[in-house]
Design a protein around this motif. Structure first.
Motif, PDB file in Angstrom:
ATOM      1  N   GLU A  39       3.116  -3.273   4.246  1.00 38.36           N
ATOM      2  CA  GLU A  39       2.611  -1.895   4.259  1.00 38.36           C
ATOM      3  C   GLU A  39       2.978  -1.254   5.592  1.00 38.36           C
ATOM      4  O   GLU A  39       3.194  -1.940   6.589  1.00 38.36           O
ATOM      5  CB  GLU A  39       1.082  -1.864   4.036  1.00 38.36           C
ATOM      6  CG  GLU A  39       0.537  -0.443   3.896  1.00 38.36           C
ATOM      7  CD  GLU A  39      -0.861  -0.330   3.270  1.00 38.36           C
ATOM      8  OE1 GLU A  39      -1.358  -1.310   2.691  1.00 38.36           O
ATOM      9  OE2 GLU A  39      -1.430   0.785   3.359  1.00 38.36           O
ATOM     10  N   ALA A  91      -6.356  -3.203   2.181  1.00 37.28           N
ATOM     11  CA  ALA A  91      -5.365  -4.035   2.871  1.00 37.28           C
ATOM     12  C   ALA A  91      -5.934  -5.383   3.326  1.00 37.28           C
ATOM     13  O   ALA A  91      -5.250  -6.401   3.270  1.00 37.28           O
ATOM     14  CB  ALA A  91      -4.802  -3.265   4.059  1.00 37.28           C
ATOM     15  N   ARG A 112      -0.644  -2.628  -6.000  1.00 33.72           N
ATOM     16  CA  ARG A 112      -1.241  -1.807  -4.957  1.00 33.72           C
ATOM     17  C   ARG A 112      -2.746  -1.822  -5.190  1.00 33.72           C
ATOM     18  O   ARG A 112      -3.319  -0.866  -5.744  1.00 33.72           O
ATOM     19  CB  ARG A 112      -0.686  -0.382  -5.066  1.00 33.72           C
ATOM     20  CG  ARG A 112      -0.852   0.512  -3.845  1.00 33.72           C
ATOM     21  CD  ARG A 112      -2.252   0.860  -3.468  1.00 33.72           C
ATOM     22  NE  ARG A 112      -2.214   1.870  -2.405  1.00 33.72           N
ATOM     23  CZ  ARG A 112      -2.841   1.743  -1.228  1.00 33.72           C
ATOM     24  NH1 ARG A 112      -3.597   0.686  -0.987  1.00 33.72           N
ATOM     25  NH2 ARG A 112      -2.750   2.682  -0.330  1.00 33.72           N
ATOM     26  N   GLY A 133      -5.349  -1.676  -3.086  1.00 37.38           N
ATOM     27  CA  GLY A 133      -6.053  -0.591  -2.405  1.00 37.38           C
ATOM     28  C   GLY A 133      -7.002  -0.971  -1.291  1.00 37.38           C
ATOM     29  O   GLY A 133      -7.750  -0.117  -0.805  1.00 37.38           O
ATOM     30  N   GLY A 166       0.869  -1.178   0.000  1.00 37.23           N
ATOM     31  CA  GLY A 166       0.000   0.000   0.000  1.00 37.23           C
ATOM     32  C   GLY A 166       0.895   1.214   0.000  1.00 37.23           C
ATOM     33  O   GLY A 166       1.792   1.319   0.842  1.00 37.23           O
TER      34      GLY A 166
END
Ligand code: IPD
Ligand code: CA
Ligand code: CA
Length: 268
Positions: free
Chosen positions: A206, A189, A185, A187, A157
């Motif tokens: 992240e 988590a 990524r 978006g 992230g």
């Protein structure tokens, strides 16, 4: 499925119907800004209220830690705590970018016992109970068996609202980008962790996540045979918010790449 998890699934499906209805017309959403690049819509709040209503009806004494309403007072049973993100991936949701999820976990004395992540776009329900394995739509899932970082797909992230560690983030990013097969990524988590659990990604890292982003997803990864830790591989990720996860081989290679970047400014 464990009866507690069944209640959590009922709660997640209620939230999903609110989210799905609203997703048909995202231009009509009222978006409020909590802080820089931290958005909340009435959908986050309505979904959270629906989840809490179902959970509290079944387990009135359990404590609650939920993103939009915070810590709901002192619970009669403070040893049990639901950890809820009613809509993980709000920025994606607002843009109609179909990658977001509902995340519900139950901790007992700080140890995750049950977790679910529900992806309403793909209708994929990820569930896990401590000691009982991890599942997607009731089929057993496992982390990938890829052993080399240079063949691994790694999720992350990017920092987008807190920039305290942006330089450390970028230097770790540069290293992992050069040593892995690629980075993504997506978006959300919680869904990133669920995708590590089912082997779609081999690892994830992240910085600065909140407990509700990680609670359910970390149990999915460990019950699917993977490992999760903070940046030194220890257990403090729920408090530091800095997390690494993956299949056991990729997890340890990620930690090796990250280790030289740890400093007083970026503790594990
Ligand atoms: C966010 C998502 C995102 C992560 C952010 C989280 P939200 O959650 O999980 O992937 O990078 O740090 O805050 O705000 O959409 O629930
Ligand atoms: Ca979140
Ligand atoms: Ca959220």
């Amino acid at each position: 499925m464990h009866p507690i998890l069944n209640i959590a699934v009922k709660a997640a499906r209620r939230a999903a119907s609110i989210i799905n209805r609203a997703s048909l017309d995202v231009d009509k959403l009222t978006v409020a800004v909590k802080q820089q690049s931290d958005f909340v819509t009435e959908v986050d709040k309505a979904a959270e209220a629906a989840i809490i209503e179902v959970l509290q009806e079944a387990y009135p004494a359990y404590g609650i830690l939920a993103e939009e309403s915070g810590n709901a007072g002192t619970a009669a049973d403070a040893e049990h705590q639901w950890i809820i993100d009613p809509l993980d991936g709000t920025t994606n949701f607002i843009h109609g970018f179909p990658q977001y999820a509902i995340s519900i976990g139950l901790a007992h004395k700080g140890v995750m016992q049950h977790g679910l992540v529900f992806d309403p776009n793909r209708n994929e329900l990820f569930t896990a109970t401590k000691g009982g394995g991890a599942f997607m739509n009731e089929k057993r899932i496992r982390v990938s068996n890829r052993i080399r970082l240079d063949a691994a797909l790694i999720g992350t992230g990017f920092p987008y609202r807190m920039f305290d560690h942006v330089d450390s983030y970028l230097s770790i990013f540069k290293d992992i980008a050069q040593k892995s097969a690629g980075m993504r990524r997506p978006g959300a988590a919680s869904l990133d962790l669920a995708w590590v659990a089912c082997g779609r990604m081999d690892g994830f890292w992240e910085l600065g996540l909140a407990p509700w982003d990680m609670a359910a997803g970390t149990l999915l990864v460990s019950e699917a045979g993977g490992l999760v830790g903070d940046l030194s591989g220890e257990a403090a990720y729920m408090t530091t918010g800095n997390i690494v996860g993956g299949n056991p081989k990729i997890f340890s290679q990620l930690l090796q790449v990250i280790a030289p970047h740890l400093t007083a400014k970026l503790p594990a």
